[in-house]
Design an enzyme around this catalytic site. Structure first.
Site, mmCIF file in Angstrom:
data_model
loop_
_atom_site.group_PDB
_atom_site.id
_atom_site.type_symbol
_atom_site.label_atom_id
_atom_site.label_comp_id
_atom_site.label_asym_id
_atom_site.label_seq_id
_atom_site.Cartn_x
_atom_site.Cartn_y
_atom_site.Cartn_z
ATOM 1 N N ASP A 10 0.871 -1.177 0.000
ATOM 2 C CA ASP A 10 0.000 0.000 0.000
ATOM 3 C C ASP A 10 0.912 1.232 0.000
ATOM 4 O OD1 ASP A 10 -2.418 1.574 0.344
ATOM 5 O OD2 ASP A 10 -1.822 1.872 2.419
ATOM 6 N N SER A 11 0.306 2.410 -0.114
ATOM 7 C CA SER A 11 1.100 3.635 -0.051
ATOM 8 C C SER A 11 1.640 3.885 1.360
ATOM 9 C CB SER A 11 0.236 4.823 -0.463
ATOM 10 O OG SER A 11 -0.867 4.926 0.406
ATOM 11 N N CYS A 73 -4.431 -1.763 -1.599
ATOM 12 C CA CYS A 73 -4.534 -0.331 -1.897
ATOM 13 C C CYS A 73 -5.630 -0.149 -2.945
ATOM 14 C CB CYS A 73 -3.199 0.158 -2.446
ATOM 15 S SG CYS A 73 -3.233 1.880 -2.996
ATOM 16 N N GLU A 152 -2.537 8.965 8.369
ATOM 17 C CA GLU A 152 -1.070 8.826 8.412
ATOM 18 C C GLU A 152 -0.469 9.647 9.555
ATOM 19 O OE1 GLU A 152 1.218 6.981 6.612
ATOM 20 O OE2 GLU A 152 -0.383 5.907 5.599
ATOM 21 N N CYS A 186 -11.031 2.787 0.095
ATOM 22 C CA CYS A 186 -9.595 3.040 0.331
ATOM 23 C C CYS A 186 -9.234 2.262 1.591
ATOM 24 C CB CYS A 186 -9.367 4.534 0.536
ATOM 25 S SG CYS A 186 -7.741 4.941 1.204
ATOM 26 N N HIS A 188 -7.127 2.725 3.803
ATOM 27 C CA HIS A 188 -6.879 3.520 5.018
ATOM 28 C C HIS A 188 -8.174 3.728 5.817
ATOM 29 C CE1 HIS A 188 -2.983 4.705 3.311
ATOM 30 N NE2 HIS A 188 -2.694 5.302 4.442
HETATM 31 N N1 DGL Z 1 -4.727 3.109 0.987
HETATM 32 C C1 DGL Z 1 -4.725 3.487 -0.368
HETATM 33 C C2 DGL Z 1 -6.022 3.235 -1.035
HETATM 34 O O1 DGL Z 1 -6.627 2.250 -0.694
HETATM 35 C C3 DGL Z 1 -3.949 4.695 -0.769
HETATM 36 C C4 DGL Z 1 -4.385 5.999 -0.256
HETATM 37 C C5 DGL Z 1 -3.459 7.113 -0.619
HETATM 38 O O2 DGL Z 1 -2.249 6.933 -0.528
HETATM 39 O O3 DGL Z 1 -3.962 8.168 -1.015
HETATM 40 O O4 DGL Z 1 -6.491 3.946 -1.886
#
Ligand code: DGL
Length: 271
Positions: A10-11, A73, A152, A186, A188
């Site tokens: 993931d990011s 992600c 984050e 997402c 996150h």
């Molecule tokens: N967690 C990621 C997603 O599911 C990336 C979110 C991001 O870095 O903007 O989209």
């Protein structure tokens, strides 16, 4: 049986929502996690940039002998999954299809909300998948670009005034559309589960992309007879592309274990 590890990326921290589920449902599997913390957030970037980052993430993970990769992600799954799958000779699972399948199964009034990053909403991938599964479903989508930076920065606890205010701003109009199901598209966003649930209320079922992708991976490994030895206890290795300490602090909170000194910093530009 296949005892090789699974790569997850993931990011940043978001993919940990998949890791948490994987550890519950596949405790015998070894996991290699990569969080691209030097370049988070991904969500506002162009397709070209996302594809470049995703290829590097996969190349880094493939420096290990993996049996599968989970793109934990939403942003990469919605923009780069077909390309990555075509370029790599190992199974690659994304979040979109399993998450939409669950949403279609749980909605009763056929009105489904979908929140995700800008890039994911722009791609239209969730909407297309939902329509494919059930053309009678109405979808209301909304990007929530401030959620990822707040998560984050550790601002995900219910009662935190900043996240509560941002969540109300994004979600109240969505709640008023009468949806009964909300896709957290997402990975996150499940870290904000209690905050989002607080705004949406008990009448809206939340569906987590992180969790559903873990179930999908389990199905795939089982179908291929590629599960690890069930008698063993799996390990998890965490790699990031920027300061390990920051990742360790928030990851420890979320996974409820002490991850001090558990993450390793790597140079993603080498891949
Ligand atoms: N967690 C990621 C997603 O599911 C990336 C979110 C991001 O870095 O903007 O989209």
């Amino acid at each position: 049986m296949d005892d090789r590890p699974i790569g997850v990326f993931d990011s940043g921290l978001g993919g940990l929502t998949a890791v948490r589920s994987l550890r519950q449902i596949l405790p015998e599997e070894n996991l290699i996690y990569f969080g691209d913390t030097a370049r988070v957030p991904y969500g506002g970037r162009s397709r070209e940039t996302l594809l470049k980052y995703a290829r590097q993430d996969v190349r880094f993970l493939r420096s290990f002998d993996l049996k599968a990769i989970l793109i934990a992600c939403g942003t990469v799954s919605t923009t780069a999954l077909p390309t990555l799958a075509a370029e790599n000779d190992l199974p690659i699972v994304g979040v979109v299809e399993p998450t939409c399948r669950r949403a279609v199964a749980v909605t009763k009034n056929r009105r489904v909300g979908m929140i995700a990053t800008l890039a994911s909403v722009r791609s239209g991938a969730y909407e297309a998948q939902l329509q494919k599964l059930d053309p009678s479903v109405q979808v209301v989508s909304k990007p929530c670009p401030l959620f990822v930076p707040l998560v984050e920065n550790g601002r995900f606890a219910p009662g935190d005034i900043v996240i509560e205010t941002v969540a109300r701003e994004y979600l109240e109009p969505l709640r008023d559309t009468g949806i009964d199901t909300l896709i957290l598209g997402c990975t996150h966003y499940p870290l904000l589960w209690d905050v989002i649930h607080g705004v949406m209320g008990p009448g809206v079922t939340l569906v987590s992309a992180g969790e559903e992708s873990a179930f999908e991976l389990k199905r795939l490994l089982t179908a291929r007879d590629a599960r690890a030895d069930g008698a063993r206890s799996g390990t998890a290795e965490f790699c990031v592309s920027d300061r390990a300490e920051d990742f360790e602090r928030t990851a420890s909170l979320f996974l409820q274990e002490d991850l001090r000194h558990a993450a390793r910093r790597i140079d993603i530009d080498q891949y």
